[in-house]
Scaffold this motif. Structure first.
Motif, PDB file in Angstrom:
ATOM      1  N   GLY A 369     -54.184  -2.725 -40.705  1.00 47.51           N
ATOM      2  CA  GLY A 369     -54.451  -4.126 -41.035  1.00 47.51           C
ATOM      3  C   GLY A 369     -54.135  -5.032 -39.859  1.00 47.51           C
ATOM      4  N   LEU A 370     -52.977  -4.807 -39.254  1.00 46.90           N
ATOM      5  CA  LEU A 370     -52.577  -5.628 -38.099  1.00 46.90           C
ATOM      6  C   LEU A 370     -53.603  -5.530 -36.968  1.00 46.90           C
ATOM      7  CD1 LEU A 370     -48.779  -5.412 -37.217  1.00 46.90           C
ATOM      8  CD2 LEU A 370     -50.210  -7.454 -37.411  1.00 46.90           C
ATOM      9  N   ALA A 371     -54.080  -4.296 -36.731  1.00 49.48           N
ATOM     10  CA  ALA A 371     -55.023  -4.087 -35.624  1.00 49.48           C
ATOM     11  C   ALA A 371     -56.293  -4.921 -35.834  1.00 49.48           C
ATOM     12  CB  ALA A 371     -55.371  -2.599 -35.515  1.00 49.48           C
ATOM     13  N   TYR A 372     -56.731  -5.024 -37.077  1.00 50.71           N
ATOM     14  CA  TYR A 372     -57.925  -5.835 -37.377  1.00 50.71           C
ATOM     15  C   TYR A 372     -57.697  -7.285 -36.980  1.00 50.71           C
ATOM     16  CZ  TYR A 372     -61.469  -8.206 -40.241  1.00 50.71           C
ATOM     17  OH  TYR A 372     -62.504  -9.010 -40.680  1.00 50.71           O
ATOM     18  N   PHE A 373     -56.563  -7.844 -37.369  1.00 49.61           N
ATOM     19  CA  PHE A 373     -56.297  -9.258 -37.053  1.00 49.61           C
ATOM     20  C   PHE A 373     -56.051  -9.452 -35.553  1.00 49.61           C
ATOM     21  CE2 PHE A 373     -55.386  -9.042 -41.595  1.00 49.61           C
ATOM     22  CZ  PHE A 373     -56.180 -10.086 -42.031  1.00 49.61           C
ATOM     23  N   HIS A 374     -55.426  -8.464 -34.912  1.00 48.80           N
ATOM     24  CA  HIS A 374     -55.232  -8.559 -33.468  1.00 48.80           C
ATOM     25  C   HIS A 374     -56.571  -8.595 -32.735  1.00 48.80           C
ATOM     26  CE1 HIS A 374     -50.846  -6.896 -33.530  1.00 48.80           C
ATOM     27  NE2 HIS A 374     -50.949  -8.137 -33.946  1.00 48.80           N
ATOM     28  N   ARG A 375     -57.527  -7.856 -33.254  1.00 50.72           N
ATOM     29  CA  ARG A 375     -58.857  -7.835 -32.630  1.00 50.72           C
ATOM     30  C   ARG A 375     -59.533  -9.199 -32.741  1.00 50.72           C
ATOM     31  NH1 ARG A 375     -63.766  -6.421 -34.981  1.00 50.72           N
ATOM     32  NH2 ARG A 375     -63.022  -4.961 -36.565  1.00 50.72           N
ATOM     33  N   LEU A 376     -59.314  -9.894 -33.852  1.00 44.34           N
ATOM     34  CA  LEU A 376     -60.035 -11.154 -34.096  1.00 44.34           C
ATOM     35  C   LEU A 376     -59.344 -12.381 -33.502  1.00 44.34           C
ATOM     36  CD1 LEU A 376     -61.313 -10.796 -37.777  1.00 44.34           C
ATOM     37  CD2 LEU A 376     -62.421 -10.113 -35.651  1.00 44.34           C
ATOM     38  N   LEU A 377     -58.028 -12.343 -33.418  1.00 38.35           N
ATOM     39  CA  LEU A 377     -57.308 -13.554 -32.991  1.00 38.35           C
ATOM     40  C   LEU A 377     -56.842 -13.440 -31.545  1.00 38.35           C
ATOM     41  CD1 LEU A 377     -55.069 -14.467 -36.068  1.00 38.35           C
ATOM     42  CD2 LEU A 377     -57.255 -15.426 -35.367  1.00 38.35           C
ATOM     43  N   PRO A 378     -56.651 -14.584 -30.880  1.00 39.77           N
ATOM     44  CA  PRO A 378     -56.047 -14.544 -29.547  1.00 39.77           C
ATOM     45  C   PRO A 378     -54.612 -14.033 -29.649  1.00 39.77           C
ATOM     46  CG  PRO A 378     -56.277 -16.825 -30.313  1.00 39.77           C
ATOM     47  CD  PRO A 378     -56.940 -15.948 -31.327  1.00 39.77           C
ATOM     48  N   PRO A 379     -54.009 -13.621 -28.519  1.00 41.00           N
ATOM     49  CA  PRO A 379     -52.635 -13.115 -28.572  1.00 41.00           C
ATOM     50  C   PRO A 379     -51.653 -14.192 -29.012  1.00 41.00           C
ATOM     51  CG  PRO A 379     -53.593 -12.845 -26.358  1.00 41.00           C
ATOM     52  CD  PRO A 379     -54.561 -13.641 -27.170  1.00 41.00           C
ATOM     53  N   ARG A 380     -50.542 -13.759 -29.553  1.00 42.91           N
ATOM     54  CA  ARG A 380     -49.458 -14.660 -29.934  1.00 42.91           C
ATOM     55  C   ARG A 380     -49.078 -15.540 -28.745  1.00 42.91           C
ATOM     56  NH1 ARG A 380     -44.241 -14.230 -33.098  1.00 42.91           N
ATOM     57  NH2 ARG A 380     -42.686 -15.166 -31.750  1.00 42.91           N
ATOM     58  N   PRO A 381     -48.920 -16.854 -28.967  1.00 42.55           N
ATOM     59  CA  PRO A 381     -48.514 -17.709 -27.855  1.00 42.55           C
ATOM     60  C   PRO A 381     -47.170 -17.244 -27.303  1.00 42.55           C
ATOM     61  CG  PRO A 381     -49.146 -19.019 -29.764  1.00 42.55           C
ATOM     62  CD  PRO A 381     -49.088 -17.589 -30.210  1.00 42.55           C
ATOM     63  N   ASP A 382     -46.985 -17.522 -26.026  1.00 46.88           N
ATOM     64  CA  ASP A 382     -45.802 -17.060 -25.313  1.00 46.88           C
ATOM     65  C   ASP A 382     -44.596 -17.910 -25.697  1.00 46.88           C
ATOM     66  OD1 ASP A 382     -44.200 -15.810 -23.407  1.00 46.88           O
ATOM     67  OD2 ASP A 382     -44.689 -17.355 -21.918  1.00 46.88           O
ATOM     68  N   ALA A 383     -44.103 -17.733 -26.902  1.00 42.59           N
ATOM     69  CA  ALA A 383     -42.952 -18.521 -27.341  1.00 42.59           C
ATOM     70  C   ALA A 383     -41.675 -17.703 -27.140  1.00 42.59           C
ATOM     71  CB  ALA A 383     -43.106 -18.920 -28.805  1.00 42.59           C
ATOM     72  N   TRP A 384     -40.704 -18.311 -26.531  1.00 37.57           N
ATOM     73  CA  TRP A 384     -39.386 -17.725 -26.350  1.00 37.57           C
ATOM     74  C   TRP A 384     -38.768 -17.431 -27.711  1.00 37.57           C
ATOM     75  CZ3 TRP A 384     -36.524 -15.907 -22.519  1.00 37.57           C
ATOM     76  CH2 TRP A 384     -35.137 -15.844 -22.654  1.00 37.57           C
ATOM     77  N   THR A 385     -38.173 -16.269 -27.841  1.00 40.93           N
ATOM     78  CA  THR A 385     -37.436 -16.015 -29.071  1.00 40.93           C
ATOM     79  C   THR A 385     -36.244 -16.967 -29.104  1.00 40.93           C
ATOM     80  OG1 THR A 385     -38.034 -13.701 -28.981  1.00 40.93           O
ATOM     81  CG2 THR A 385     -36.197 -14.287 -30.398  1.00 40.93           C
ATOM     82  N   PRO A 386     -36.110 -17.755 -30.132  1.00 39.08           N
ATOM     83  CA  PRO A 386     -35.012 -18.716 -30.176  1.00 39.08           C
ATOM     84  C   PRO A 386     -33.665 -17.994 -30.247  1.00 39.08           C
ATOM     85  CG  PRO A 386     -36.195 -18.659 -32.245  1.00 39.08           C
ATOM     86  CD  PRO A 386     -36.949 -17.794 -31.314  1.00 39.08           C
ATOM     87  N   PHE A 387     -32.614 -18.771 -30.096  1.00 38.76           N
ATOM     88  CA  PHE A 387     -31.268 -18.198 -30.005  1.00 38.76           C
ATOM     89  C   PHE A 387     -30.599 -18.048 -31.364  1.00 38.76           C
ATOM     90  CE2 PHE A 387     -31.812 -20.251 -25.799  1.00 38.76           C
ATOM     91  CZ  PHE A 387     -31.717 -19.112 -25.023  1.00 38.76           C
ATOM     92  N   VAL A 388     -31.347 -18.159 -32.429  1.00 40.38           N
ATOM     93  CA  VAL A 388     -30.756 -18.008 -33.761  1.00 40.38           C
ATOM     94  C   VAL A 388     -31.639 -17.082 -34.570  1.00 40.38           C
ATOM     95  CG1 VAL A 388     -29.520 -20.167 -33.915  1.00 40.38           C
ATOM     96  CG2 VAL A 388     -31.949 -20.142 -34.449  1.00 40.38           C
TER      97      VAL A 388
END
Lengths: 388, 388
Positions: A369-388
């Motif tokens: 399922g994930l692979a299907y959505f990865h194919r259709l959508l742009p990559p996750r924006p480069d957001a820093w993992t927050p500190f919490v």
């Protein structure tokens, strides 16, 4: 030979539905010089009432600005023609001298075309051009409009999950989707691991119980200190009735001409908010109804979705001489391919999520399922993992 | 002289609140080399519990990625310290050896700092760095976070209005805002004329009656065939009580430590949807609750908002030696200017929309009001006027 193309839009709007109109209009000018190109206002209603926008002479600049405008710029309708209405539509097409009627819409629209095609002579070809944010058309890998709506939903859940890391609690976002959970499941497209939200997804394909929901939420809060949930407004109980239906007072039930109950995430949301507050007292709990926001939002229109929707309009015109049919956007040998399929291959059918998209519990995406959505959508924006 | 800066985030997150952390951290490194820079997790709670992220050595690349991440990446809190809690916070600051405590938040946060400042010695300076999507801080022309949230709301209403041109009906979008209607009014920033939605705005500054709402909607539908409404979830009846309060069952009332009732647009939305269906039978009517979506949405972060929030963090550090105070973002001689004002000039006060922003009926922006939003937001996207 010069021709007359009538183009119309049916059903719910999308962010890119005008691209298909523009693609069809430009192809008609190129391939059939001297053709007349009429945009019917409000779908079949405009055809029956001779209410047209003449797109024949519109400049390419204006046509492309129109293409980039979200939501059905010719107007739409949910009218489902009966025999008498069909006759009025066919008479309208004859008065306009139409050689082809290109109707952009979902499976209800395809069904309307199949009825018209059966009643008409061979002098008009009926072409269904697909669109729906629900992504629920058979014969299609994905439908125009879905990517943009999915991009809104993925962005929203990434942002809300960061919000609920900052201040913990339970969040439920209710997403449109009557029978198919694709748009809701897109919420999980950018998850990296178990700790990322949405932690749970509930879609119409899997029978829903409030007891299970509460148990799932409690477990997630115990584990991650918060719980972000994506839920389709069309989630169904085991008897295949929409959960929302049992929550809306019967005298307020409203159905469209196609017999669809008008769902409102609001009713569902309020009921869930009360349930969570009673079940998890003291826990910050919020339910938001995304409603119409994802389907035409200007800030998250997918460029690929734009291009594909345009190409579908072009393909519809280019294949309009061979006969009636539905344009299908398929995925063959690793690429998106267009082909014509019979109208009734698409009409009145609903594609739901393949069973292997969901885990056995039904509340998470599998790798497939994930692979299907990865194919259709742009990559996750480069957001820093927050500190919490 | 090397120093210790403690930085924390309080209250609701915004799309750009981490910019202020990054601006402060980078300024501390540049201006006070050798300083220690500690980010407290979950506001004063982290200070009291010695729970810090050490930002001293974080690379500039990582710090800027963090800056571009929406929502409070250090974690937030709504704790309002009483005397004993204040003592724990002050002890925590002493243990950390803090020379300055920079707390990013709204008027509740400023109030907390004023209390700490009064109880502390002169060895620590308390600096309030403003943020709030509500735009309701006195001494500020506009607040960091507001522009991005407003950009979401303006985009949403432009898109929804196009949606309701395509298929007519009544739409109400409920927008966050307890006392100030700025964010709701931003819905009208891109209107060109009377026919563009939102056709009506309802804000907490103007007493609300359901009777008037229904009359306004009926008139608008008669005139334009549709009605798009932007409504603050904090709209109040003439007795200054939030309308939502009368709609939420009393046993579910939930207040935070600052005494604020937790509003939920959902309750309001459902009540309105029922009212419209009863009052205008047969009319397509939908109510959506935007809820948390505008405040941290990744797809509509304002570049100006980013830059201003960063600059405020920098200014807070650069002015931390002179004493305690609140950074105020003012508009003087046609440009945005930063200055320090006393903490209690901002604490516990609420700025509402100036009276001349609204027409006498209170449900439209005046030219003055429009000009304010035009100054803050980018121009309306170049969308073709649709053919309906």
């Amino acid at each position: 030979m010069s021709k007359v193309f009538v183009i119309a839009q049916g059903g719910g709007p999308t962010a890119v539905i005008n691209q298909t109109v523009a693609g069809a209009a430009l192809a008609a000018r190129e391939r059939f010089p001297g053709s007349k190109i009429l945009g019917a206002r409000h779908g079949v209603r405009g055809v029956a009432g001779d209410d047209y926008v003449d797109l024949t002479g519109l400049s390419e600049t204006d046509l492309m600005r129109f293409a980039n405008t979200p939501n059905s710029g010719l107007g739409s309708t949910r009218d489902k023609p009966d025999d008498a209405y069909c006759k009025r539509v066919l008479d309208g097409l004859d008065r306009a001298g139409a050689s082809a009627f290109i109707y952009i819409g979902g499976n209800d629209t395809s069904g309307t075309l199949a009825v018209l095609d059966a009643a008409a002579g061979d002098h008009i070809h009926f072409i269904h051009a697909p669109k729906t944010i629900d992504n629920d058309l058979v014969e299609n890998d994905h439908t125009p409009g879905f990517m943009s709506a999915a991009l809104f939903v993925a962005n929203a859940f990434l942002s809300v999950d960061l919000d609920f890391r900052a201040m913990r609690g339970v969040y439920i976002g209710i997403v449109m989707g009557r029978h198919a959970g694709f748009l809701t499941a897109a919420a999980a497209a950018w998850r990296r691991d178990d700790s990322d939200g949405p932690h749970l997804i509930y879609v119409p394909e899997v029978p829903f119980t409030e007891t299970q929901l509460m148990e799932d939420i409690r477990k997630t809060v115990d584990r991650h200190g918060r719980c972000v949930v994506a839920m389709s407004e069309g989630v169904q109980t085991a008897d295949h009735k929409p959960l929302a239906e049992s929550l809306i007072p019967a005298h307020l039930h409203e159905r469209d001409d196609h017999g669809n109950l008008q769902l409102s995430g609001g009713d569902l949301g309020l009921a869930l908010q009360v349930a969570i507050k009673e079940d998890l007292p003291g826990v910050r709990a919020r339910v938001d109804t995304f409603g119409y926001l994802p389907r035409g939002f200007l800030g998250t229109v997918s460029e690929t979705d734009r291009q594909e929707s345009f190409a579908i309009g072009r393909f519809a015109v280019e294949n309009s001489e061979a006969g009636s049919g539905s344009v299908a956007q398929q995925f063959v040998d690793g690429r998106v391919t267009l082909k014509m399929v019979p109208l009734d291959a698409v009409a009145a059918k609903t594609k739901t999520m393949p069973a292997d998209f969901l885990t056995p519990a039904g509340n998470h995406l599998t790798e497939t399922g994930l692979a299907y959505f990865h194919r259709l959508l742009p990559p996750r924006p480069d957001a820093w993992t927050p500190f919490v």
